[in-house]
Design a protein around this motif. Sequence first.
Motif, short mmCIF file in Angstrom:
data_model
loop_
_atom_site.label_atom_id
_atom_site.label_comp_id
_atom_site.label_asym_id
_atom_site.label_seq_id
_atom_site.Cartn_x
_atom_site.Cartn_y
_atom_site.Cartn_z
N HIS A 120 36.78 45.74 36.23
CA HIS A 120 37.91 46.60 36.55
C HIS A 120 38.29 47.50 35.37
N VAL A 121 38.23 46.94 34.20
CA VAL A 121 38.60 47.71 33.01
C VAL A 121 37.57 48.81 32.75
N HIS A 124 44.79 53.63 32.94
CA HIS A 124 43.76 53.18 33.88
C HIS A 124 43.26 51.79 33.53
N VAL A 125 43.10 51.54 32.26
CA VAL A 125 42.58 50.24 31.85
C VAL A 125 43.62 49.15 32.12
N GLY A 155 43.51 48.44 35.70
CA GLY A 155 42.32 47.65 36.01
C GLY A 155 42.53 46.18 35.73
N ALA A 156 43.08 45.90 34.58
CA ALA A 156 43.32 44.50 34.22
C ALA A 156 44.32 43.86 35.19
N THR A 199 44.96 44.75 38.25
CA THR A 199 44.33 44.61 39.56
C THR A 199 43.44 43.38 39.60
N ALA A 200 42.65 43.21 38.56
CA ALA A 200 41.77 42.04 38.49
C ALA A 200 42.61 40.77 38.55
#
Lengths: 214, 214
Positions: free
Chosen positions: A169-170, B169-170, B173-174, B176-177
């Motif tokens: 995801h990252v 964004h990162v 992402g984290a 979301t994971a």
Amino acid sequence: MDRPVTEDASAGGPRHPPRGRRPSTTRRQIARAALELFAAHGYEETTVEQVAAAAGISRRTIFRYFPTKADLVWGEFDDELERLADQLAAAPADEPIFDVVRRAVVATNHFGAGALDELRIRITLITTVPALVAHSALRYGAWLDVVARFAARRLDADPEDLRARTVAHVALGAATAAYEHWAASGGDDPAPELDRAMALVAGGFDADDASVRS
Amino acid sequence: MDRPVTEDASAGGPRHPPRGRRPSTTRRQIARAALELFAAHGYEETTVEQVAAAAGISRRTIFRYFPTKADLVWGEFDDELERLADQLAAAPADEPIFDVVRRAVVATNHFGAGALDELRIRITLITTVPALVAHSALRYGAWLDVVARFAARRLDADPEDLRARTVAHVALGAATAAYEHWAASGGDDPAPELDRAMALVAGGFDADDASVRS
DNA sequence: TCCATTCTGGCATCCAGTGTTATAAATTGG
DNA sequence: CCAATTTATAACACTGGATGCCAGAATGGA
């Protein structure tokens, strides 16, 4: 002019001539017609009916080549996914996980000058049109799986492992930021932007790190 | 029983009695009815018409309260966004960017035991139903903007700066994971998963870091 | 009571996506 | 060359989300 004979350039098996009626067009041709219309008049403003007319086929046939209108913009994304998976699998076993992902992502995103214009249209659409932004989450699902599976192998863990999924995801987040930025500011090759975004992550966003300030 | 009088519990201005016809229901009531149907019969299998019937209003009215069917699942996401923005703004100026984001995200995601069941239903739907996975990219757009604006302020840069957008964004992402993982494996409070995922990023995915192995 | 305001319901319409059926174009075998 | 088979296409009908429009219901104020 010559009929499109399913353009199967890959190393195939024995060449039986195809059996029934030949396709009257190709995915490539349809996607190209669609992209032109989208770029000229906008994605939402263009109906599938109009794309069909431009491609010289019926509306129903469009949906046999592409499952959704949004997929018209994505081209041969699946092929790129395979290349990414290969790149990841071929990396030396002692290279750190995120370094491998970084190298693989950058390597699979080099484009010749000829393909850049079309790529920019695609990415601009994908990152700005709401319906396409939404759809991208679905396409990226497969991308996430590829990266997460690689990370899981390296961590000797389950593909659903939090660490593996987080790596994926990252990495996707960094890549998305890079592409978004590249499409908005008229750069040349997107690879440097990708590398820079991934480098930020690899450095843990350390403000003292030179890579962040560059 | 009593009429819903637009449930405006916030500290308001002078209390003019509302002028025209009173709303016959509330966002909360509609969303609750929808969530029950989605959980019981599935999201795709439930039509907006059925949600309307369950809420005792017409189909047309549903779309006055919620712009899309998918938004029925998101509840009061906008409120959470405001809290996140406040948390970010209140952080000490010398705390590293990603640490601030990490703390703020974790802080805005504590839930009492009472709210956990509904949250799990929501997150499970959002992370598994394709139409909702797609739609989530649109809702997260506002989230990205909040985090990116914060990062840009700290970096003394434009909100479109690649570093600022990458941070956002990162972080997304984290998060979301973490949420994906929490919904799938029946944990309790999602906050620890969030913190762990964000810690991995802050550590730059260093395999020798204990936080990665824990 | 008459009016302005706000919300609702019903209707029509658009468009993406799907299932079905008939037909066209191609190969294979006689 | 003809018939059977196979594949691709076109045409049609239908579902469901989303939007615009308008009439009517429900409220407060003059």
